[in-house]
Design a protein around this motif. Structure first.
Motif, PDB file in Angstrom:
ATOM      1  N   GLY A 164       0.831  -1.203   0.000  1.00 40.05           N
ATOM      2  CA  GLY A 164       0.000   0.000   0.000  1.00 40.05           C
ATOM      3  C   GLY A 164       0.856   1.240   0.000  1.00 40.05           C
ATOM      4  N   VAL A 165       0.200   2.424   0.141  1.00 45.59           N
ATOM      5  CA  VAL A 165       0.913   3.693   0.132  1.00 45.59           C
ATOM      6  C   VAL A 165       0.179   4.675   1.044  1.00 45.59           C
ATOM      7  CG1 VAL A 165      -0.360   4.619  -1.858  1.00 45.59           C
ATOM      8  CG2 VAL A 165       1.943   5.461  -1.375  1.00 45.59           C
ATOM      9  N   LEU A 166       0.961   5.611   1.682  1.00 44.01           N
ATOM     10  CA  LEU A 166       0.418   6.628   2.593  1.00 44.01           C
ATOM     11  C   LEU A 166       0.646   8.016   2.004  1.00 44.01           C
ATOM     12  CD1 LEU A 166       0.114   4.435   4.777  1.00 44.01           C
ATOM     13  CD2 LEU A 166       1.120   6.054   6.404  1.00 44.01           C
ATOM     14  N   LYS A 167      -0.386   8.917   2.162  1.00 42.85           N
ATOM     15  CA  LYS A 167      -0.259  10.294   1.705  1.00 42.85           C
ATOM     16  C   LYS A 167      -0.846  11.247   2.734  1.00 42.85           C
ATOM     17  CE  LYS A 167      -0.196   9.572  -3.307  1.00 42.85           C
ATOM     18  NZ  LYS A 167      -0.825   9.939  -4.606  1.00 42.85           N
ATOM     19  N   ASP A 168      -0.329  12.481   2.717  1.00 41.40           N
ATOM     20  CA  ASP A 168      -0.812  13.548   3.593  1.00 41.40           C
ATOM     21  C   ASP A 168      -2.072  14.149   2.971  1.00 41.40           C
ATOM     22  OD1 ASP A 168       0.707  16.600   4.948  1.00 41.40           O
ATOM     23  OD2 ASP A 168      -1.274  15.717   5.183  1.00 41.40           O
ATOM     24  N   THR A 169      -3.163  14.292   3.750  1.00 40.61           N
ATOM     25  CA  THR A 169      -4.412  14.824   3.203  1.00 40.61           C
ATOM     26  C   THR A 169      -4.274  16.275   2.761  1.00 40.61           C
ATOM     27  OG1 THR A 169      -5.108  15.414   5.432  1.00 40.61           O
ATOM     28  CG2 THR A 169      -5.864  13.307   4.583  1.00 40.61           C
ATOM     29  N   THR A 170      -3.390  17.038   3.415  1.00 33.77           N
ATOM     30  CA  THR A 170      -3.265  18.464   3.105  1.00 33.77           C
ATOM     31  C   THR A 170      -2.365  18.711   1.904  1.00 33.77           C
ATOM     32  OG1 THR A 170      -3.609  18.994   5.431  1.00 33.77           O
ATOM     33  CG2 THR A 170      -2.676  20.732   4.037  1.00 33.77           C
ATOM     34  N   SER A 171      -1.132  18.191   1.970  1.00 32.85           N
ATOM     35  CA  SER A 171      -0.151  18.459   0.911  1.00 32.85           C
ATOM     36  C   SER A 171      -0.202  17.447  -0.214  1.00 32.85           C
ATOM     37  CB  SER A 171       1.251  18.482   1.508  1.00 32.85           C
ATOM     38  OG  SER A 171       1.602  17.201   2.009  1.00 32.85           O
ATOM     39  N   LYS A 172      -0.894  16.322  -0.016  1.00 34.93           N
ATOM     40  CA  LYS A 172      -0.946  15.221  -0.985  1.00 34.93           C
ATOM     41  C   LYS A 172       0.435  14.581  -1.218  1.00 34.93           C
ATOM     42  CE  LYS A 172      -5.253  16.282  -1.518  1.00 34.93           C
ATOM     43  NZ  LYS A 172      -6.294  15.494  -0.820  1.00 34.93           N
ATOM     44  N   MET A 173       1.405  14.852  -0.312  1.00 36.71           N
ATOM     45  CA  MET A 173       2.749  14.306  -0.433  1.00 36.71           C
ATOM     46  C   MET A 173       2.826  12.956   0.274  1.00 36.71           C
ATOM     47  SD  MET A 173       4.370  16.637  -2.170  1.00 36.71           S
ATOM     48  CE  MET A 173       6.100  16.290  -1.883  1.00 36.71           C
ATOM     49  N   ALA A 174       3.847  12.166  -0.124  1.00 36.85           N
ATOM     50  CA  ALA A 174       4.059  10.866   0.511  1.00 36.85           C
ATOM     51  C   ALA A 174       4.505  11.046   1.955  1.00 36.85           C
ATOM     52  CB  ALA A 174       5.095  10.074  -0.265  1.00 36.85           C
ATOM     53  N   VAL A 175       4.125  10.110   2.830  1.00 32.35           N
ATOM     54  CA  VAL A 175       4.496  10.137   4.246  1.00 32.35           C
ATOM     55  C   VAL A 175       5.554   9.059   4.489  1.00 32.35           C
ATOM     56  CG1 VAL A 175       3.688   9.877   6.608  1.00 32.35           C
ATOM     57  CG2 VAL A 175       2.217  10.974   4.896  1.00 32.35           C
ATOM     58  N   GLU A 176       6.737   9.459   4.947  1.00 32.35           N
ATOM     59  CA  GLU A 176       7.868   8.552   5.165  1.00 32.35           C
ATOM     60  C   GLU A 176       7.988   8.187   6.634  1.00 32.35           C
ATOM     61  OE1 GLU A 176      12.715   8.441   4.278  1.00 32.35           O
ATOM     62  OE2 GLU A 176      11.540  10.276   3.978  1.00 32.35           O
ATOM     63  N   ASN A 177       8.506   6.950   6.898  1.00 34.63           N
ATOM     64  CA  ASN A 177       8.824   6.473   8.254  1.00 34.63           C
ATOM     65  C   ASN A 177       7.600   6.335   9.147  1.00 34.63           C
ATOM     66  OD1 ASN A 177      11.591   6.055   7.927  1.00 34.63           O
ATOM     67  ND2 ASN A 177      12.026   8.231   8.290  1.00 34.63           N
ATOM     68  N   ALA A 178       6.447   6.172   8.565  1.00 30.68           N
ATOM     69  CA  ALA A 178       5.267   5.872   9.372  1.00 30.68           C
ATOM     70  C   ALA A 178       5.235   4.368   9.670  1.00 30.68           C
ATOM     71  CB  ALA A 178       3.998   6.294   8.639  1.00 30.68           C
ATOM     72  N   VAL A 179       4.782   4.006  10.866  1.00 29.68           N
ATOM     73  CA  VAL A 179       4.667   2.607  11.247  1.00 29.68           C
ATOM     74  C   VAL A 179       3.338   2.069  10.754  1.00 29.68           C
ATOM     75  CG1 VAL A 179       4.539   0.963  13.145  1.00 29.68           C
ATOM     76  CG2 VAL A 179       6.142   2.877  13.267  1.00 29.68           C
ATOM     77  N   VAL A 180       3.394   0.968   9.992  1.00 27.51           N
ATOM     78  CA  VAL A 180       2.188   0.282   9.523  1.00 27.51           C
ATOM     79  C   VAL A 180       2.173  -1.086  10.198  1.00 27.51           C
ATOM     80  CG1 VAL A 180       0.913  -0.566   7.541  1.00 27.51           C
ATOM     81  CG2 VAL A 180       2.300   1.500   7.330  1.00 27.51           C
ATOM     82  N   ALA A 181       1.158  -1.354  11.007  1.00 27.53           N
ATOM     83  CA  ALA A 181       1.112  -2.585  11.794  1.00 27.53           C
ATOM     84  C   ALA A 181      -0.194  -3.316  11.574  1.00 27.53           C
ATOM     85  CB  ALA A 181       1.298  -2.266  13.271  1.00 27.53           C
TER      86      ALA A 181
END
Length: 925
Positions: free
Chosen positions: A27-44
């Protein structure tokens, strides 16, 4: 050997089977405001049984992630990052590789601004609604809701009782979503206890049509909903307030108020009785818009001391006399009952009868300056003594039925019956520019009026299975009957050499007037995709009216009023039929909403002068364009643009070719050739609130241009004025308002600043020549407040206004400024004692070197002691300590300046006792 080989092969097969059950999750994570990718987030991934950790990873620089040790099954997906709000979702992992839909996470700073501020915050935003937690704002014991609103950021409560939020006037106040004694905002905020309210919800209420169809039509009303605490919904509460004066040689002042409310679930019952002679009223006398009387112009306001001001303006002998209860002396009785209930969420009933009685006396001194040209000016001074006695019964009710999930029907009925008796004695003198006397008059008028107003409405609404496809049909009926008699006794004198003497008048004028209207409207809406919608409507309106006036002079022979005055007798009838088809396109997607459309009005006038058997037939076609645009660029920040084109029909008084010469030197003549006026109006507004910084701002700009405006033609001859309504072009009106407010946290002080400016240009005819008057007004106001719970509360405000008027006839402009400096202080002692005092200094600049500034000071004070946990209150009040209360009103209109001075209730004392009672039920959970 064979057995061992079989066991070994089974073991390898089981390992291969287990490995085969593992799947890959991506999958992939994005910021709702900037629409940029989110790095180093923990996915569990967590087990749904015991929330134990099954697998986890971190996102890559491009926001992507991959989990490789997850057997098939149901799991809890959790995403965590120090700068973003946690994300939790239940997911199912299947045998093959699973790709999770892109996940959008919200930054914590954004979340604070849009959803929650912090733990225990007094304010929050939910969708388009701003919610204030009532208990977070401390007020004095037994305070009402109005005092609570004054403490809340973004609210402004004027002295006349007008409530504003973000600079926009509040039009409705609801209690648990229902009307409270009709939709008069003053009733709820003046008479409900602050400690009964859990939340104050503020929102822009959409129109009933918009709420029904789900299509935003751009029409909103600033609305407050008072959500009551749970323990207040299952019991009762109220107030008994009795107070009286302490004077021997003057009429004592008194106020006696009883308020009672009992709530049980969705059943609400409230009642009140108000009686006094200090001007306190608390209810509006007449709601002309609700009762179909378009010819009446009534306004109501309530000031901080509970004093209520009504303004009645009329131009004919059958109209209500002018009343402003802020001036003069009044005794009043008000009583009313409000009942509402809801059954099975399908039937809703709201019923409210009210009674009002007033006995009013006033003396008014007036100065009127009429500029005809630089060398011709009329200066008129008059004194009028009036006594008015009136009573009124008003009943309103609504019954709303939800027939099924797709159909509803609503019935509304209102009745207003009142009787008025009035006597006015007026003496006036008119002089020229050199102060030479031109004429004088002494007029005595006795009027009796009986009016009955009835209205009804039926609204049927149907929703089709397809979303936003709807149909609604409504019909309205309004009826106003008015019967009046006026005994007029007038003496006139003319002092201009060469003019004949003006005869005196002893006359009876009888009026029989009836106006009624029937309106039917059908609306159909159809979705045009997910973003667009179409609205088709057709409205049919029939207005009819009759006005029969008979005038009789007194006969010395018969000693009766039997000599008919043909020139002042007329029987007039009007029928106005209008067809108005319309179409509108609406768009709504995310932060942007807009709509545009137009209607076509085909109007037929049929006017009949039955006295002279003369018929006037007119046909008009008008377009009614409209458009609105709303951009909500972030939470509690919005930008709006609204445009409307509309017309105004002339009234029967304006159309009837009848001369009104109740004042021989100021006559009025109707005009059957009047056309409907048409106005183009544009309104632009912006509102914002930054919760983290606690700063609110608002700006607004309104402009309108009116063609065929119904203004006036005035003819001035030898000290006499004849006024007739006419149509003119070139009428412009522009207004700006804005403000900003914030809390200075270092010193715990709130400060507000507001600005306003207005310009209008009127076109009229003076002695046959076109004239334009230009009026400008500007103002600036400030407000500062600092308080500490149960210690003190201090507010200081200042409001400055500048007014300027210039007409073509008057070479130099007339201008003046006014200023009001105010202070309000409450000091508490040992939590049960408090002293409240307010001071106002009024400055009114003189108009010319021969006049004087009009200044005065108002100082009031109140000492009170609460008992038995604030259940009882004993107080001593002094109003107008300096004995300087005066009533002054100044106004420019066209080429006329008017200044009025009225009687005012001056210094008085009240000793009072107040009992605030409520049920002793258990506290809310």
């Amino acid at each position: 050997m064979t057995k061992s080989l079989v066991l070994f092969l089974c073991f390898l097969f089981s390992i291969q089977f287990c490995l085969a059950q593992k799947t890959i999750v991506t999958g992939v994570l994005k910021d709702t405001t900037s629409k940029m990718a989110v790095e180093n987030a923990v996915v569990a991934l967590l087990s749904t049984k015991d929330s134990s950790l099954v697998d986890f990873t971190r996102t890559r620089p491009d926001g992507s992630y991959q989990l490789t040790k997850t057997p098939a099954g149901n799991y809890i997906l959790m995403v965590m990052h120090p700068m973003f709000a946690d994300y939790v979702e239940n997911i199912e992992i299947k045998q093959s590789a699973t790709e999770i839909a892109p996940i959008a996470v919200t930054g914590k700073l954004k979340l604070l601004e849009a959803i929650v501020l912090k733990s225990g915050s007094p304010m929050r935003v939910k969708g388009d609604t701003t919610i204030y937690t009532a208990d977070s704002f401390k007020v004095s014991a037994n305070a009402n809701v109005e005092e609570l609103l004054k403490k809340m950021p973004g609210f402004q409560v004027d002295k006349d009782g007008t409530i504003k939020n973000m600079g926009v006037a509040v039009e409705k106040v609801l209690v648990d979503g229902e009307e409270f004694f009709g939709d008069d905002p003053g009733m709820a905020v003046k008479n409900l206890r602050a400690d009964a309210v859990k939340e104050v919800q503020v929102f822009d209420k959409k129109s009933d049509q918009s709420e029904f169809t789900g299509i935003d039509d751009g029409k909103t009303q600033k609305t407050i909903n008072l959500k009551l605490k749970e323990d207040k919904k299952t019991g009762y509460f109220g107030k008994v307030d009795l107070s009286g004066g302490l004077l021997k040689d003057k009429e004592d002042r008194y106020n006696n108020n009883i308020l009672f409310s009992t709530f049980k679930g969705k059943r609400k019952l409230s009642a009140f009785v108000l009686n006094g002679n200090t001007g306190q009223d608390g209810l509006s006398w007449d709601d002309s818009n609700k009762y179909g009387s378009e010819n009446e112009n009534v306004s109501m306001s309530i000031d901080d001391d509970g004093m209520t001001m009504y303004q009645w303006r009329g131009g004919g002998s059958d109209d209500e006399p002018y009343v402003n209860t802020e001036n003069g002396f009044i005794r009043n009785i008000n009583a009313g009952v409000q009942y509402s209930n809801k059954w099975n969420d399908k039937q809703t009933l709201n019923f409210s009868p009210k009674f009002n009685s007033q006995d009013y006396h006033n003396t008014q001194n007036s100065y009127t300056k009429t500029t005809i040209n630089p060398d011709t000016v009329y200066n008129e001074r008059s004194i009028a003594n009036s006594h008015i006695n009136r009573n009124n019964v008003k009943i309103s009710g609504t019954y709303d039925v939800k027939l099924d999930s797709n159909n509803t029907i609503k019935f509304t009925a209102r009745a207003n019956i009142y009787h008025t008796e009035s006597e006015t004695i007026t003496a006036s003198e008119r002089k020229d520019i050199n102060e030479a006397l031109m004429n004088s008059s002494d007029i005595k008028s006795n009027t009796n009026i009986d009016k009955q107003s009835y209205s009804g409405n039926v609204l049927f609404k149907h929703k089709f299975k397809k979303a936003r496809r709807t149909f609604s049909f409504s019909t309205d009926y309004n009826l106003l009957n008015s019967d009046g008699t006026n005994f007029l006794d007038a003496e006139y004198q003319t002092f201009i050499p060469g003019l004949p003497a003006t005869p005196s008048i002893d006359r009876l004028i009888e009026t029989d007037k009836q106006t009624q209207s029937v309106i039917a409207k059908a609306i159909y809406t159809e979705p045009l995709g997910k973003k667009y919608s179409l609205e088709l409507s057709h409205e049919l309106t029939l207005n009819s009216g009759t006005n029969n006036q008979n005038s009789f002079n007194y006969s010395a022979v018969s000693q009766k009023y039997d000599e008919q005055v043909d020139s002042l007798t007329n029987d007039f009838k009007q029928n106005i039929l209008q067809n108005k088809p319309a179409v509108k396109i609406s768009y709504s997607f995310k932060k942007i909403k807009f709509n545009f459309g137009s209607g076509v009005g085909i109007t037929h006038f049929n006017l009949l002068d039955r006295t002279f058997d003369k018929e006037y037939i007119r046909n008009y076609t008008n377009f009614f364009p409209s458009a609105s645009f709303t951009y909500s660029y972030k939470a509690n920040h919005s930008f709006r643009v609204n445009y409307n084109g509309y017309n105004r029909q002339p009234t029967i008084n304006q159309l009837q070719p009848l001369r009104n010469n109740n004042d021989e030197f100021n006559q009025y003549l109707g005009n059957p050739d009047l056309k409907p006026s048409f106005t183009n109006s544009l309104n632009i507004s912006h509102n914002s609130y930054n919760f983290l910084k606690d700063i609110w701002t608002y700006q607004g700009l309104n402009g309108s241009i009116t063609s065929n405006a119904i203004t006036s033609a005035r003819t001035y001859t030898n000290g006499k004025t004849i006024t007739q309504p006419i149509n003119t072009d070139g009428n412009v009106n522009v207004n700006f308002w804005g403000g900003v407010g914030s809390k200075i946290k270092k010193i715990d002080t709130r400060i507000n600043l507001n600005l306003n400016a207005g310009y209008n240009r009127y076109a009229n005819m003076i002695n046959g020549s076109l004239s334009h008057s230009n009026n400008l007004n500007t103002g600036i106001g400030t407000w500062i407040n600092k308080s500490k719970e149960k210690k003190y509360d201090v507010s200081i405000s200042d409001n400055y206004t500048y007014n300027r008027s210039k007409s073509i006839q008057d070479a130099p402009a007339t201008s003046y400024s006014e200023n009001q400096l105010s202070g309000d202080v409450t000091i508490y002692y040992k939590k049960v004692w408090s002293i409240q005092t307010d001071y106002k200094m009024y400055y009114r600049q003189k108009l010319d070197k021969n006049s004087q500034d009009l200044n005065n000071n108002m100082w009031n004070a109140k000492l009170q002691r609460t008992l038995k946990k604030d259940e009882y209150t004993i107080y001593f009040k002094v109003r107008d300590i300096l004995n300087q209360n005066i009533g002054i009103d100044r106004n420019f209109y066209e080429n006329v300046y008017t200044e009025q001075r009225n009687d005012r209730l001056k210094r008085y004392f009240l000793l009072g006792f107040q009992w605030n009672f409520k049920n002793k039920g258990a506290a809310a959970k």
